[in-house]
Design a protein around this motif. Structure first.
Motif, short mmCIF file in Angstrom:
data_model
loop_
_atom_site.label_atom_id
_atom_site.label_comp_id
_atom_site.label_asym_id
_atom_site.label_seq_id
_atom_site.Cartn_x
_atom_site.Cartn_y
_atom_site.Cartn_z
N HIS A 81 0.84 -1.21 0.00
CA HIS A 81 0.00 0.00 0.00
C HIS A 81 0.87 1.25 0.00
N ALA A 82 1.92 1.25 0.82
CA ALA A 82 2.81 2.41 0.91
C ALA A 82 3.49 2.67 -0.43
N LEU A 83 3.90 1.60 -1.12
CA LEU A 83 4.56 1.76 -2.41
C LEU A 83 3.59 2.27 -3.48
N LYS A 84 2.33 1.77 -3.43
CA LYS A 84 1.36 2.22 -4.43
C LYS A 84 1.05 3.70 -4.26
N VAL A 85 0.93 4.14 -2.98
CA VAL A 85 0.65 5.55 -2.69
C VAL A 85 1.76 6.43 -3.23
N SER A 86 3.01 5.96 -3.10
CA SER A 86 4.15 6.74 -3.56
C SER A 86 4.35 6.63 -5.07
N GLY A 87 3.59 5.74 -5.71
CA GLY A 87 3.71 5.57 -7.16
C GLY A 87 4.92 4.76 -7.57
N GLU A 88 5.58 4.07 -6.62
CA GLU A 88 6.79 3.31 -6.92
C GLU A 88 6.52 1.86 -7.27
N ASP A 89 5.27 1.43 -7.11
CA ASP A 89 4.95 0.03 -7.35
C ASP A 89 3.64 -0.08 -8.11
N GLU A 90 3.67 -0.83 -9.18
CA GLU A 90 2.46 -1.00 -9.98
C GLU A 90 2.11 -2.48 -10.09
N LYS A 91 2.44 -3.24 -9.07
CA LYS A 91 2.14 -4.67 -9.09
C LYS A 91 0.63 -4.90 -9.13
N GLU A 92 0.25 -5.99 -9.79
CA GLU A 92 -1.16 -6.40 -9.76
C GLU A 92 -1.49 -7.07 -8.43
N ASP A 93 -0.47 -7.63 -7.80
CA ASP A 93 -0.65 -8.35 -6.53
C ASP A 93 0.57 -8.04 -5.66
N SER A 94 0.37 -7.87 -4.37
CA SER A 94 1.48 -7.51 -3.48
C SER A 94 2.57 -8.56 -3.43
N LEU A 95 2.24 -9.82 -3.78
CA LEU A 95 3.23 -10.91 -3.72
C LEU A 95 4.12 -10.97 -4.95
N ASP A 96 3.71 -10.34 -6.04
CA ASP A 96 4.47 -10.44 -7.29
C ASP A 96 5.87 -9.84 -7.12
N PHE A 97 6.84 -10.44 -7.81
CA PHE A 97 8.23 -9.97 -7.66
C PHE A 97 8.81 -9.62 -9.02
N VAL A 98 9.89 -8.84 -8.99
CA VAL A 98 10.47 -8.25 -10.19
C VAL A 98 11.35 -9.26 -10.95
N LEU A 99 11.11 -9.33 -12.27
CA LEU A 99 11.98 -10.09 -13.17
C LEU A 99 12.94 -9.17 -13.92
N TRP A 100 12.44 -7.98 -14.26
CA TRP A 100 13.25 -7.01 -14.99
C TRP A 100 12.88 -5.61 -14.51
N LYS A 101 13.87 -4.75 -14.27
CA LYS A 101 13.60 -3.40 -13.76
C LYS A 101 14.28 -2.35 -14.63
N PRO A 102 13.60 -1.22 -14.87
CA PRO A 102 14.21 -0.16 -15.67
C PRO A 102 15.39 0.47 -14.94
N LYS A 103 16.30 1.02 -15.71
CA LYS A 103 17.48 1.68 -15.12
C LYS A 103 17.07 2.96 -14.42
N LYS A 104 17.89 3.34 -13.45
CA LYS A 104 17.82 4.68 -12.87
C LYS A 104 18.99 5.48 -13.45
N GLU A 105 18.94 6.77 -13.26
CA GLU A 105 19.97 7.63 -13.82
C GLU A 105 21.36 7.20 -13.34
N GLY A 106 22.26 6.98 -14.31
CA GLY A 106 23.65 6.64 -13.97
C GLY A 106 23.90 5.17 -13.70
N GLU A 107 22.85 4.33 -13.75
CA GLU A 107 23.04 2.90 -13.48
C GLU A 107 23.43 2.14 -14.74
N PRO A 108 24.13 1.02 -14.59
CA PRO A 108 24.41 0.15 -15.76
C PRO A 108 23.08 -0.38 -16.30
N PHE A 109 23.01 -0.66 -17.58
CA PHE A 109 21.76 -1.17 -18.13
C PHE A 109 22.03 -2.02 -19.37
#
Length: 478
Positions: A170-198
């Protein structure tokens, strides 16, 4: 051999997929710093498993990875002002030095996550195509509820897990940092942040999730189904649970037949933590203790038993190891004298009737879920037996046979060296020590006992122990 399988929570008879061959995958360290003493336990334990299986005649494909892209590596690269790839390569090299010091043999393959990106992209696409994953704004998530057996390794109930994740989600959804369909789902691929390897992908320029990396590397270098997957018990959930979910969802095949997890290492009874000031690297510890003492200590308890690292217990291990080294040294000394005596009937009887019993009991201990604690107890019994049955009158061949049995069990299986390295003391230092010993011998003949005692004390202070025997003075490093 019986192995305690975390999946079934019972000891099971080990039967490899292919007779005579074993594929083992062990989760390796994230390389952003020197490895800590907690990392050393699974390295040593599962290296010993590999050695023992080879001792039993198996051909072992032993794969352990380096996680060389991670938030911690990126943070370290920012701190040091160097690329993340330089951070990981630096600490992979340092890790290999520590592994060598602990006599952990190099794996058949040491894959690195960053070099296996194509396989990861392929698995993510497969999961999307099969309806087990979905993409949201460049992030790809695994759909946990699409995999019905989820929780079978950790024995966690999916509804209990959901309630635990609800507030965080809930906290992540409010902050707009998480768009999971279900709270249990986990990340397979994540977009880069500024300055990160990609790396480029169909979904975003980014990088793989941690769980995905091991699934792909184990599949590539061993196959869709592993004989044994191993690691520390802290990896059971969520890492290994998620590996199972994504691997089996993608392939439809069983991911691993046997799961082995070592218990935690504690420091003076407490969990290791930088905040408690009890966080030690292998490099730190090996400045205080011989790496072989550290390995011997790690094997002094069965791997599923919690182990407490304390000065007193490590020093006890040092004394125990010294007893084994002294017993081995005695056998080696008798063998090297080449006294020309033939093996007697009594000695032959010992080799044919008594010694095999020790080997059989050692194997029985190791066959019982890799019980190195009991195996070491049998080594001590063997040392007492060889000490009682050998002296300067023993044939050199008899002593040599006993030494080779000890070498096979200690050095080859447990990875404990039973003789000091030839370069442990350089030749000029050896000459100086032996000159002092000769001076002490002359002083004793001249009844100058004060000088003789002075030399003994000087050498003892330097870590050299003298032993007066009927064959003359013997010396060794403390």
């Amino acid at each position: 051999m019986k192995i305690y399988n975390t999946l079934t929570r019972r000891k099971e008879e080990f039967e490899p997929i292919t007779p005579g061959k074993v594929g083992i995958y062990v989760c390796g360290p994230t390389v952003y710093d020197f490895i800590h003493i907690g990392n050393a336990r699974p390295m040593i334990v599962f290296d010993t498993l590999r050695r023992y299986l080879e001792h039993k005649g198996y051909e072992v494909n032993y794969v352990t990875n380096f996680t060389d892209i991670d938030d911690k590596i990126i943070n370290r690269s920012i701190e040091e002002g160097i690329p993340a790839s330089e951070v990981s390569e630096k600490y992979i090299a340092e890790c290999k030095k520590d592994m060598e010091a602990l006599n952990v043999r190099p794996a058949t393959v040491h894959p690195q996550a960053t070099k296996e990106i194509p396989e990861m992209l392929e698995m993510v696409q497969t999961l999307i195509d099969k309806g087990h994953a979905y993409e949201k704004n460049g992030t790809v998530y695994f759909k946990v509820r699409s995999f019905k057996p989820y929780g079978k390794l950790s024995h966690k109930n999916i509804d209990d897990l959901e309630s635990g994740h609800r507030a965080e989600a809930h906290a992540l959804k409010v902050s707009g940092e998480d768009e999971k369909e279900d709270s249990l789902d986990f990340v397979l691929w994540k977009p880069k942040k500024e300055g990160e390897p990609f790396w480029k992908s169909p979904w975003s320029e980014g990088r793989p999730g941690w769980h995905l990396e091991c699934s792909c590397m184990s599949k590539k270098y061993i196959g869709e189904t592993l004989d044994i997957h191993a690691g520390g018990e802290d990896l059971i959930f969520p890492h290994h649970e998620n590996e199972i979910a994504q691997s089996e969802a993608a392939s439809g095949a069983e991911f691993a037949r046997y799961w082995m997890h070592n218990a935690f290492l504690r420091i003076n009874g407490d969990k290791m933590s930088k905040s408690l000031g009890n966080f030690f690297t292998v490099r730190d510890i090996c400045k205080q203790y011989d790496p072989q003492v550290v390995r011997f200590f790690m094997l002094s308890a069965q791997y599923r038993t919690p182990l407490n690292f304390s000065k007193e217990l490590v020093e006890d291990s040092a004394k125990g190891l010294e007893r084994i080294l002294n017993g081995a040294e005695k056998l080696k000394s008798i063998e090297e004298k080449k006294n020309g005596r033939f093996i007697t009937d009594a000695e032959q009887k010992i080799l044919e009737e008594e010694v095999p019993k020790f080997i059989e009991r050692f194997d029985e201990a190791m066959d019982d879920d890799l019980n190195t604690s009991d195996a070491i107890s049998i080594i001590f019994e063997l040392i007492r037996f060889t000490n009682a049955n050998t002296d300067e009158k023993s044939s050199s061949d008899f002593a040599g046979c006993l030494y080779r049995v000890l070498f096979e069990l200690c050095d080859k299986v447990l990875g404990i060296h039973i003789e000091k390295k030839a370069d442990e003391i350089d030749s000029s230092e050896v000459e100086r020590i032996e000159a002092l010993i000769a001076e002490r011998t002359a002083a004793k003949k001249e009844k100058n006992f004060a000088r003789a005692d002075e030399i003994r004390a000087q050498l003892l202070e330097e870590g050299i122990i003298l032993e007066d025997t009927r064959e003359g003075v013997k010396w060794k490093k403390a």
